[in-house]
Design a protein around this motif. Structure first.
Motif, PDB file in Angstrom:
ATOM      1  N   SER B  51      -6.890  -7.012   6.378  1.00 51.57           N
ATOM      2  CA  SER B  51      -5.450  -6.792   6.496  1.00 51.57           C
ATOM      3  C   SER B  51      -4.689  -8.107   6.388  1.00 51.57           C
ATOM      4  O   SER B  51      -3.594  -8.152   5.830  1.00 51.57           O
ATOM      5  CB  SER B  51      -5.116  -6.124   7.824  1.00 51.57           C
ATOM      6  OG  SER B  51      -5.750  -4.879   7.904  1.00 51.57           O
ATOM      7  N   GLN B  93      -1.737  -1.016   7.197  1.00 50.07           N
ATOM      8  CA  GLN B  93      -2.767  -0.267   7.918  1.00 50.07           C
ATOM      9  C   GLN B  93      -2.227   0.804   8.859  1.00 50.07           C
ATOM     10  O   GLN B  93      -2.631   1.947   8.777  1.00 50.07           O
ATOM     11  CB  GLN B  93      -3.652  -1.243   8.684  1.00 50.07           C
ATOM     12  CG  GLN B  93      -4.804  -0.557   9.380  1.00 50.07           C
ATOM     13  CD  GLN B  93      -5.855  -1.551   9.846  1.00 50.07           C
ATOM     14  OE1 GLN B  93      -5.705  -2.741   9.681  1.00 50.07           O
ATOM     15  NE2 GLN B  93      -6.918  -1.053  10.411  1.00 50.07           N
ATOM     16  N   ASP B 172      -4.248  -0.016   2.572  1.00 47.43           N
ATOM     17  CA  ASP B 172      -5.062  -0.504   3.691  1.00 47.43           C
ATOM     18  C   ASP B 172      -5.440   0.665   4.596  1.00 47.43           C
ATOM     19  O   ASP B 172      -4.612   1.162   5.356  1.00 47.43           O
ATOM     20  CB  ASP B 172      -4.291  -1.575   4.472  1.00 47.43           C
ATOM     21  CG  ASP B 172      -5.185  -2.372   5.419  1.00 47.43           C
ATOM     22  OD1 ASP B 172      -6.352  -1.993   5.595  1.00 47.43           O
ATOM     23  OD2 ASP B 172      -4.696  -3.373   5.978  1.00 47.43           O
ATOM     24  N   GLU B 173      -6.659   1.127   4.494  1.00 46.79           N
ATOM     25  CA  GLU B 173      -7.174   2.274   5.257  1.00 46.79           C
ATOM     26  C   GLU B 173      -6.240   3.485   5.199  1.00 46.79           C
ATOM     27  O   GLU B 173      -5.806   4.001   6.227  1.00 46.79           O
ATOM     28  CB  GLU B 173      -7.458   1.883   6.714  1.00 46.79           C
ATOM     29  CG  GLU B 173      -8.504   0.801   6.816  1.00 46.79           C
ATOM     30  CD  GLU B 173      -9.063   0.644   8.217  1.00 46.79           C
ATOM     31  OE1 GLU B 173      -9.129   1.639   8.960  1.00 46.79           O
ATOM     32  OE2 GLU B 173      -9.460  -0.474   8.558  1.00 46.79           O
ATOM     33  N   GLY B 409      -6.741  -3.844  13.382  1.00 46.95           N
ATOM     34  CA  GLY B 409      -6.574  -2.425  13.706  1.00 46.95           C
ATOM     35  C   GLY B 409      -7.795  -1.813  14.376  1.00 46.95           C
ATOM     36  O   GLY B 409      -7.696  -1.134  15.403  1.00 46.95           O
TER      37      GLY B 409
END
Ligand SMILES: Nc1ncnc2c1ncn2[C@@H]1O[C@H](COP(=O)(O)OP(=O)(O)OP(=O)(O)O)[C@@H](O)[C@H]1O
Ligand SMILES: [Mg+2]
Lengths: 324, 504
Positions: B51, B93, B172-173, B409
């Protein structure tokens, strides 16, 4: 189903209608347009200030300098007209440029040094009040034919009432405020920043620039309020409008804007200001009640609205679970 | 094919980038190349720096060293808006949208249709609807975003990024809270965009997804680049080795389901006909201490609702909960906590983490709450508890006093989990406990959960990862359409049986 964002606004409208209805029920004279015209005129400067404040609060900030700004603008204009012999309109332009610039400067400091808006605008409040006394220690009249024309201008309403120039300026300011809030990218960015500042930044919103603009806008509206106030009283007084910042905040909250930012409407603020005016009128009509009852009523309303807001923000998470 | 392409043709290149946070070298001398028309996975453990790399590229954080070259020129974006305007579109994220604004507004911020400088709402809202339609989402776009589930919010964030029509898309995810169908349509869109020459960076902890959709893989470990590989040429076991820097000790995965008899042991928790109109049809369920019950079902099947009703976060309008035969009042979470219940919620950003408090303070929060605030836990004990948890779960943090908001995260997720594990409740409900947690830590967490159960904890785990449920549940309750549709025990617990029950 009605969008939950409108609940506070509906509550504001209901309170306004109830109070006005009560007034008409109790006092026959209340239904006359004369009362309405006076409400719009007497509260014009407060509502104009509160519109600027609405943007600040929507963005998650606060502006305590607006009351001092009103006094400062008056004193400055009196000096420009009386001392330098400028036409009042030229003085208005200068005063509003100064006011907007000062607001923008406070916004710049808040953004650049990441300081609490509360602190910076508190400093601004003291600074402007002090500047009033630097220019002038006493109450002075603003005498010019334009000012007296402004004061005597009136559009008759059916019945005994009329719309004054102050009221017209205020109504125009409300419309401009609504357009900025709902039909410009700047306005929507203000809501976004107040809703979640960090996310707004990541969504690509120019948070810094918008913050500066918000306080500049509040400076613009409060200096316009100062102009209206000075013309309305045809005088300038360094101790004028003490505590108006708190009245403006009250009008915004009673108008249904979330004190933490992100939700609310300019039109709500208009009705918030009117509600405060109606309470005042009711108490003066009654005659037997002390005028401090106005403050007590407004305090009670503020409590009510803050609790309502709390319930509405909480219903958000409830809804989320239902939708999950 | 994509791997052959030289860095000269790259649309986005990162050269020697470094980033230091107080106490952490988040990135050190990282190189990275993205070519047009590829989907490039960015992988690594929690806290590896994925991230941070993204945030340095897009100007959220200033970089301390190195260059970022986009489309042939060096760029220095000062804030995310600048990168967005250059043509780099990003979904960060956590879901980063504004909950108080409507869905349409979130989609269209800074891109509203203008007419003479003023917003023209009709076409703006229509465009928002179209953007969602590409993801197969048909919802009321004028409702506040905050009134929708995390999954829908995540889809909205993706729709916004995709609609920006950029040269580079960074995700991001994005799949952390999506169900299988939604992931499928996301992948379809990613492939379409790749076909049109867009470069896509994709961060995930799901290795299946890496192999399903990506062309190349770059692995980060401790802020450094381990290497870049062609997905098709890299065996899964080697990939894990690169990420962890060691072999993954095989988790003793399947519990021997029928070996233990739970009846009569420990505390008995009975849930009888618990339900609420329009939220959940009445559900009955029994658990005993030491038992792990899995809660399976698609998103929106009633999993989260059941958890919240048991915990008192939502008020039930029917049914009762008994502990050892005694009815308990579950009017509010406070009641539930006092009775020894705990809920680790699905949405950590909203309901879990206190970002300004330190790791230690976040970990002891629930334990302190149970003891009551008048009996503070001594400082030394707090430190020991926190240190034990940091070690047991492998929380990547320089020290226990770091504000949780500054952790990666996945590490934030571990902190929340630690909070409930140290509180030693008698009944723990976990809603999606391992979302965003890397493969290595996954195994540690499952191990820790099993240990706690051996000490007599009763556990209910809601998860959309069937593999995980099968690995540790003694019993599986399957939900569908806000109703309990089936209960599987012992040898019946297999992925295919669960899928069958969900789909039927
Ligand atoms: N704002 C910040 N302040 C201080 N440290 C930070 C900050 N953001 C990240 N870090 C640290 O930088 C390191 C890398 O974090 P990063 O978020 O990039 O990890 P990640 O690879 O995305 O992990 P995850 O898979 O858990 O999301 C971590 O040790 C984290 O604690
Ligand atoms: Mg991350």
């Amino acid at each position: 189903m009605i969008n939950e964002r409108y609940y506070p606004l509906l509550a504001t409208l209901a309170v306004c209608a109830l109070l006005y209805g009560y007034g008409i029920y109790e006092h026959r004279a209340f239904s006359d347009t004369y009362v309405l015209g006076n409400l719009l005129t007497d509260n014009a400067f407060l509502i104009v200030t509160a519109i600027g404040m609405t943007f600040v609060i929507l963005s998650g900030g606060i502006d305590l300098s607006v009351g001092s700004m009103i006094a400062f603008v008056g004193v400055l204009m009196a000096e420009l007209v009386g001392g330098f012999g400028l036409h009042p309109l030229a003085a208005v332009v200068i005063a509003m440029i100064v006011g907007t610039g000062f607001g923008g400067f406070m916004g710049y400091l808040i953004n650049k040094f990441d300081i609490q808006p509360f602190i910076i605008t508190l400093a601004g409040m003291f600074f402007l009040r002090g500047m009033c006394f630097v220019i002038n220690l006493d109450s002075v009249p603003i005498s010019h034919s334009f000012v007296s024309d402004f004061g005597s201008f009136r559009i008759p309403l059916p019945g005994r009432g009329w719309l004054s120039a102050s009221a017209l300026v205020m109504l125009a300011a409300v419309i401009v405020g609504i357009v900025i809030a709902h039909y410009t990218r700047f306005g929507r960015n203000v809501y976004a920043i107040g809703g979640d500042r960090q996310s707004a930044e990541l969504l690509g919103i120019p948070v810094g620039r918008t913050t500066v603009q918000v306080y500049a806008l509040s400076g613009l509206f409060s200096s316009l309020a100062g102009v209206v106030f000075a013309f309305y009283t045809a005088s300038a007084y360094p101790l004028a409008a003490v505590g108006v910042e708190l009245d403006a905040i009250a009008a915004v909250v009673i108008g249904g804007t979330l004190l933490t930012g992100g939700m609310g409407f300019v039109i709500g603020t208009f009705f918030g200001g009117i509600i405060m005016g109606v309470i005042q009128t009711l108490i003066s009509f009654d005659g037997s009640l002390n005028s401090w009852w106005t403050k007590i009523m407004i305090g009670a309303l503020l409590f009510g609205f803050i609790v309502l807001q709390r319930l509405i923000t909480r219903s958000f998470s409830g809804l989320r679970a239902g939708a999950g | 094919m994509a791997a052959m392409t030289q860095s000269t043709s790259a649309i986005l290149s990162v050269r020697g980038v470094g980033k230091v946070f107080p106490g952490v070298k988040a990135l050190q001398n990282v190189d990275f190349d993205l070519v047009p028309g590829e989907i490039h996975a960015l992988l690594g453990e929690n806290g590896a720096g994925k991230s941070t790399l993204i945030k340095v590229i897009t100007g959220v954080h200033p970089r301390d060293a190195g260059r970022v070259i986009f489309n042939g020129t060096d760029i220095h974006p000062q804030h995310p808006g600048e990168a967005q305007n250059m043509g780099i579109s990003t979904v960060y994220q956590e879901v980063n949208l504004v909950p108080t604004l409507s869905v349409a507004e979130n989609l269209m911020l800074e891109r509203q249709n203008l007419k003479w400088g003023f917003i023209n709402w009709k076409p703006t809202i229509a465009a928002a609807r179209d953007a969602l339609a590409t993801l197969g989402l048909d919802i009321d776009v004028e409702r506040p975003l905050g009134s929708y589930s995390v999954a829908i919010q995540q889809l909205v964030a993706i729709a916004r990024a995709v609609a920006l029509d950029a040269r580079v898309l960074i995700l991001d995810e994005p799949t952390a809270s999506l169900d299988a169908e939604e992931i499928k349509s996301l992948f379809q869109i990613m492939r379409d965009l790749r076909g049109r020459g867009m470069g896509i960076i994709f961060v995930t902890h799901f290795l299946d997804q890496v192999y399903a959709v990506t062309d190349r893989i770059t692995v980060l470990r401790n802020g450094q680049r381990v290497g870049t590989f062609v997905t098709a040429d890299l065996a899964r076991i080697d990939l894990i080795g690169h990420m962890l820097g060691r072999e993954l000790a095989e988790v003793s995965s399947h519990r021997h389901h029928d070996e233990r008899g739970f009846t009569g042991k420990g505390n008995q928790i009975q849930i009888k006909n618990l339900g609420r109109k329009r939220m959940l049809h009445p559900v009955s369920l029994e658990l005993s201490g030491g038992e792990i019950v899995g809660l399976a079902g698609l998103l929106g099947s009633g999993r989260t609702e059941l958890a919240e009703l048991i915990f008192g976060a939502q008020k039930a309008d029917s049914g009762l909960v008994f502990i050892n035969g005694e009815p308990v009042m579950l009017r509010s979470p406070q009641h539930a906590i006092r009775s020894g219940f705990a809920l680790c919620p699905e949405d950590r950003k909203q309901d879990g983490i206190v970002a300004e408090l330190s790791v230690r303070e976040n970990i002891i929060l629930a334990l302190q709450g149970r003891r009551g605030w008048l009996r503070p836990i001594p400082g030394a004990e707090q430190q020991k508890i926190a240190d034990d948890m940091i070690r047991a779960l492998g929380i990547a943090t320089p020290d226990r006093e770091k504000p949780v908001g500054q952790l990666s995260g996945g590490n934030q997720q571990k902190v929340i989990l630690a909070r409930w594990l140290v509180a030693k409740p008698l009944f723990l409900i976990l809603d999606e406990p391992t979302r965003g947690i890397d493969v290595g830590a996954h195994a540690d967490i499952i191990k820790l959960i099993k240990e706690l159960c051996d000490e007599g904890l009763a556990l209910l785990v809601a998860s959309s990862e069937l593999e995980e449920i099968v690995a540790f549940a003694d019993r599986v309750v399957v939900m569908r359409d806000r109703e309990k549709v089936s209960e599987l025990v012992g040898a019946e617990i297999t992925q295919s049986r669960i899928i069958e029950a969900i789909a039927r």
